[in-house]
Scaffold this motif. Structure first.
Motif, PDB file in Angstrom:
ATOM      1  N   ILE A 160       0.856  -1.185   0.000  1.00 37.23           N
ATOM      2  CA  ILE A 160       0.000   0.000   0.000  1.00 37.23           C
ATOM      3  C   ILE A 160       0.891   1.234   0.000  1.00 37.23           C
ATOM      4  N   GLU A 161       0.794   2.037  -1.074  1.00 37.68           N
ATOM      5  CA  GLU A 161       1.622   3.223  -1.234  1.00 37.68           C
ATOM      6  C   GLU A 161       0.749   4.465  -1.253  1.00 37.68           C
ATOM      7  N   GLY A 162       1.347   5.605  -0.922  1.00 40.19           N
ATOM      8  CA  GLY A 162       0.613   6.859  -0.976  1.00 40.19           C
ATOM      9  C   GLY A 162       1.324   7.922  -0.170  1.00 40.19           C
ATOM     10  N   THR A 196      -5.675   1.864   7.340  1.00 41.27           N
ATOM     11  CA  THR A 196      -6.471   1.087   6.387  1.00 41.27           C
ATOM     12  C   THR A 196      -5.981  -0.354   6.338  1.00 41.27           C
ATOM     13  N   MET A 208      -2.945   4.800  -2.411  1.00 39.37           N
ATOM     14  CA  MET A 208      -3.873   5.493  -1.529  1.00 39.37           C
ATOM     15  C   MET A 208      -3.632   6.984  -1.612  1.00 39.37           C
ATOM     16  N   ASP A 258       4.496  -2.597   9.035  1.00 37.19           N
ATOM     17  CA  ASP A 258       4.518  -1.151   8.823  1.00 37.19           C
ATOM     18  C   ASP A 258       5.951  -0.623   8.872  1.00 37.19           C
ATOM     19  N   THR A 291       3.163  -1.669   4.484  1.00 33.31           N
ATOM     20  CA  THR A 291       2.862  -0.239   4.456  1.00 33.31           C
ATOM     21  C   THR A 291       4.072   0.515   4.982  1.00 33.31           C
ATOM     22  N   CYS A 325      -1.897   9.805   4.769  1.00 31.73           N
ATOM     23  CA  CYS A 325      -3.148   9.515   4.061  1.00 31.73           C
ATOM     24  C   CYS A 325      -3.860   8.304   4.648  1.00 31.73           C
ATOM     25  N   LYS A 343      -2.432   4.988   5.307  1.00 31.03           N
ATOM     26  CA  LYS A 343      -2.057   3.668   4.786  1.00 31.03           C
ATOM     27  C   LYS A 343      -2.090   2.602   5.878  1.00 31.03           C
ATOM     28  N   THR A 344      -1.460   2.909   7.014  1.00 31.26           N
ATOM     29  CA  THR A 344      -1.359   1.907   8.075  1.00 31.26           C
ATOM     30  C   THR A 344      -2.725   1.575   8.650  1.00 31.26           C
TER      31      THR A 344
END
Length: 421
Positions: A24-26, A35, A128, A76, A104, A30, A32-33
């Motif tokens: 999961i990138e972004g 979610t 994300m 994470d 993440t 935003c 990520k963790t």
């Protein structure tokens, strides 16, 4: 953090059902963790100060132990131990099961020299972005972009957002943490985000020390050119009025900001046209969230209300942010159109099944809506529909307006406060 209607959730579950691991990138902050935690059965946090040294030691002597536990397992800040990537790939190959790991981390990428394999066939990626107005609860969601693709130019709904609300939401941005704060507190998130970019993150992205003044100047220049196809030479001319920097230096700063998911320029759309008009192929400049630009200029909602031209630029950035999230959930992308005759369309939502919709973004009011409708009609008339098919819909997406409706010419007028994916 509270999340409402996270559109990305369905995509995450789908990818966990088919692939061994998910990255999961972004952008930073935003969510990520948080979610990822919704789908994880066990978690480790590499940056936890209580266990960080132990994780680093374990990675050297027995990295497979870090991967044990219930699945899917969330790791994470995995980029702090880049070799986890190859360990995950190997474990996925050995187990032959989907949904094993969720990785993440922060926007600072890992040291790729410590990663041997690409992860193709084992990893899925989910981008994300900050939250849309539908996800944060400010949109009623009565008009569905997916339904417009399926049913054509049929839409109805109501919206309650006023211009003052749009100005506030533009400055607040789509950061999940803002939902738990007072309106005044929420406005401070973007300013702190920009401060972190200038003084820390842009140096950490590739361990290159950069000039904070030049970074700030570049962010401010980008802010003034949201939605424009501005060349590097023009950006350089703007920056060099105060600070001297070469094209090469500016490009390196822009690439660093892209790696941090701060900048996300929009590619050009190249349709089949009836005439031989030259299509401009330059990318259009955008931040991933309008609040970054507002924070860079050190302005707030009251400043935007007093300067509707600037509000219009940043509203366009917010609208593009939302359209990108909605489009990706429908397996599509968002593009910009401009040709040699000066005809320009703000956004083209193009799905991978070939369907597409044309969107003009306006603050609202009869004059601007008519202007947008004229543009949509002109572009639609130029497209060779025998080769591409007709657009599924034509939409004027507005900041304000009490209702969504379909005009007699078939063009939808949709306030952003009633749009969803």
């Amino acid at each position: 953090m509270n999340y409402k209607n996270r559109i990305v959730d369905q995509s995450i579950q789908s990818k966990l059902d088919t692939m061994g691991a998910l990255l999961i990138e972004g952008p930073k902050w935003c969510g990520k963790t948080t979610t990822g935690e919704q789908f994880s059965k066990s978690q480790i946090y590499i940056d936890d100060p209580q266990f960080h040294a132990q994780y680093l030691t374990l990675a050297q002597i027995n990295i497979s132990q870090l991967l044990q536990g219930n699945t899917p397992k969330l790791i994470d800040e995995w980029q702090m131990i880049p070799q986890i990537w190859d360990a995950v790939r190997h474990t996925v190959d050995r187990r032959h099961l989907p949904g094993q790991f969720i990785l993440t981390g922060s926007a600072v990428p890992p040291d790729k020299s410590k990663i041997a394999h690409s992860g193709i066939g084992r990893f899925a990626w989910t981008a994300m972005r900050p939250m849309t107005l539908w996800e944060s609860g400010e949109s009623s969601g009565e008009v569905s972009l997916g339904a417009l693709f399926d049913e054509g130019n049929v839409c109805q709904g109501s919206a309650s957002l006023q211009l003052s609300d749009i100005a506030h939401l533009t400055c607040r941005g789509g950061w999940p943490a803002a939902l738990d704060l007072t309106p005044r507190q929420a406005l401070g998130i973007a300013h702190e985000y920009v401060n972190g970019l200038i003084h820390s993150d842009i140096n950490r992205v590739d361990n290159v020390e950069r000039n904070p003044q030049l970074t700030e100047r570049l962010l401010r220049t980008y802010s003034r050119h949201q939605g424009a196809q501005v060349s590097i030479s023009k950006i350089e001319a703007d920056i060099n009025s105060n600070i001297s920097a070469s094209d090469k230096t500016i490009i390196s700063y822009i690439e660093a900001l892209k790696a941090l998911f701060v900048i996300e320029d929009m590619p050009a759309w190249n349709p089949n046209l009836r005439s031989k008009v030259a299509i401009r192929t330059s990318d259009t400049r955008y931040f991933v969230d309008p609040s970054i630009g507002v924070g860079s200029l050190r302005i707030g909602p009251n400043d935007l209300i007093k300067d509707l031209n600037t509000l219009g630029l940043f509203f366009e950035t917010m609208a593009v942010r939302d359209l990108r999230v909605y489009a990706e959930s429908l397996d599509g992308d968002v593009y910009h159109y401009r040709d040699g005759n000066g005809l320009e369309c703000d956004a083209v939502v193009h799905l991978r099944n070939g369907k597409y919709g044309l969107v003009e973004i306006k603050l609202g009011g009869d004059t601007l809506i008519e202007e947008g409708a004229k543009t949509l009609a002109s572009l639609s008339a130029k497209i060779d529909i025998e080769k591409m098919g007709a657009p599924s819909f034509k939409m004027v997406l507005t900041a304000v307006g009490p209702f969504a409706y379909c005009r007699q010419d078939g063009i939808c007028v949709v306030p952003i406060g009633c749009l969803k994916n």
